[in-house]
Design an enzyme around this catalytic site. Structure first.
Site, PDB file in Angstrom:
ATOM      1  CE  LYS A 127     -11.034  95.705 -14.853  1.00  0.00           C
ATOM      2  NZ  LYS A 127     -10.308  94.409 -16.154  1.00  0.00           N
TER       3      LYS A 127
ATOM      4  CG  ASN B 124     -11.451  90.887 -13.011  1.00  0.00           C
ATOM      5  OD1 ASN B 124     -11.012  89.969 -11.763  1.00  0.00           O
ATOM      6  ND2 ASN B 124     -11.579  89.916 -14.083  1.00  0.00           N
TER       7      ASN B 124
ATOM      8  N   GLY C   4       4.151  99.126 -19.657  1.00  0.00           N
ATOM      9  CA  GLY C   4       3.083  99.982 -19.199  1.00  0.00           C
ATOM     10  C   GLY C   4       3.232  99.266 -18.631  1.00  0.00           C
ATOM     11  CB  ALA C   5       4.742 100.589 -14.501  1.00  0.00           C
ATOM     12  N   GLY C   6       0.430 100.051 -15.792  1.00  0.00           N
ATOM     13  CA  GLY C   6      -1.438 100.932 -15.147  1.00  0.00           C
ATOM     14  C   GLY C   6      -1.470  99.721 -14.698  1.00  0.00           C
TER      15      GLY C   6
END
Ligand code: ATR
Length: 262
Positions: free
Chosen positions: A47, A68, A107-109
């Site tokens: 992506k 995406n 989460g911070a991905g």
């Protein structure tokens, strides 16, 4: 989902799968322009990398830092991100407005970045907690340049002192790397007393559909949103980009339920 949608809309098109090794990515994008391929979905892990092979990238995708969805218009490749719209639309199935809602994202991905972007665009108050706090801080720095809404960040210990909030979104890869998490491990990661503070709970993973967190949410009689909703709505937005028509969402939902979910 896409083939069912094309059929239902009477569009003569087919959606298929290309598995491309990393060293062939450049070659693929060089040639795809000249093929009768009008759109592409880009999945993990490409992506971000894919962006360098595209001619035009829209502002949302640029801000998120990931593409995406691609369209091929006469040999010019355009990149978009529909993950953030997918997340917002999934939430709006049960929460009509996110304006001023307190939303905690774990989460911070890459996945979290799109989700948080969507939440901020909708005017939510966003709290981001990540195992490595630096990553959450970087995300805050990037998005503070775009949005006036304040973003609060912290690590997983700081997360536990969050006050009562509207929605909890779990967006780490924990269930994928540790599918057999024990009750004790889950209690360590997302304790019951923490989950209790939310009216709504969402997980972005759809295999399993009922994740360990959603099991807890269900036991606590919370309303919850399963991960396939985001998959469905991001695909519906892709259909709209490729065809300039609204997607037959219910047809796509049925195809998803019949073919993908256990
Ligand atoms: P994705 O694109 O799915 O978001 P990613 O960019 O690799 O994947 O991000 C994975 C996320 O899951 C990160 O927020 C990661 O936390 P760190 O940045 O601190 O590594 C989080 N994560 C993965 N395994 C985890 C675990 N066992 N406990 C807590 N967080 C975890």
């Amino acid at each position: 989902m896409h083939n069912a949608a094309f059929k239902s809309a009477g569009i003569d098109a087919q959606y298929g799968v290309f598995e491309i090794p990393e060293n062939e990515l450049q070659h693929f994008f060089k040639h795809v322009k000249n093929e009768p391929i009008y759109g592409l979905s880009i999945s993990l892990p490409y992506k971000e990398e894919v962006m360098k092979y595209l001619n035009v990238i829209d502002n949302d995708a640029k801000a998120i830092g990931a593409v995406n969805t691609v369209t091929n218009r006469g040999g010019i490749l355009y990149g978009y991100n529909t993950d953030f719209i997918g997340c917002v639309s999934a939430i709006k199935e049960i929460i009509p407005s996110l304006k001023n809602k307190r939303v905690v994202v774990v989460g911070a991905g890459g996945a979290s970045r799109a989700i948080i972007y969507g939440l901020l665009k909708e005017g939510a108050k966003v709290y981001v907690f990540n195992r490595h706090k630096e990553k959450a801080e970087k995300l805050k720095e990037d998005f503070s340049k775009i949005f006036k809404e304040k973003i609060i960040v912290g690590d997983l210990t700081e997360m536990l002192s969050t006050g009562k909030s509207d929605l909890l979104i779990h967006a780490t890869s924990t269930w994928i790397t540790n599918p057999n998490m024990t009750i004790d491990e889950l209690e360590n990661f997302l304790p019951l007393r923490f989950v209790e503070k939310f009216d709504f709970v969402m997980d972005i993973v759809y295999k399993p559909l009922i994740t360990p967190l959603l099991k807890v949410a269900r036991e606590l009689k919370k309303q919850f949103i399963t991960g396939e909703k985001m998959l469905l709505h991001q695909a519906a937005e892709q259909f709209k980009i490729w065809t300039n028509q609204n997607a037959p969402v219910d047809v796509m939902r049925k195809a998803l339920e019949d073919n993908v979910l256990e």
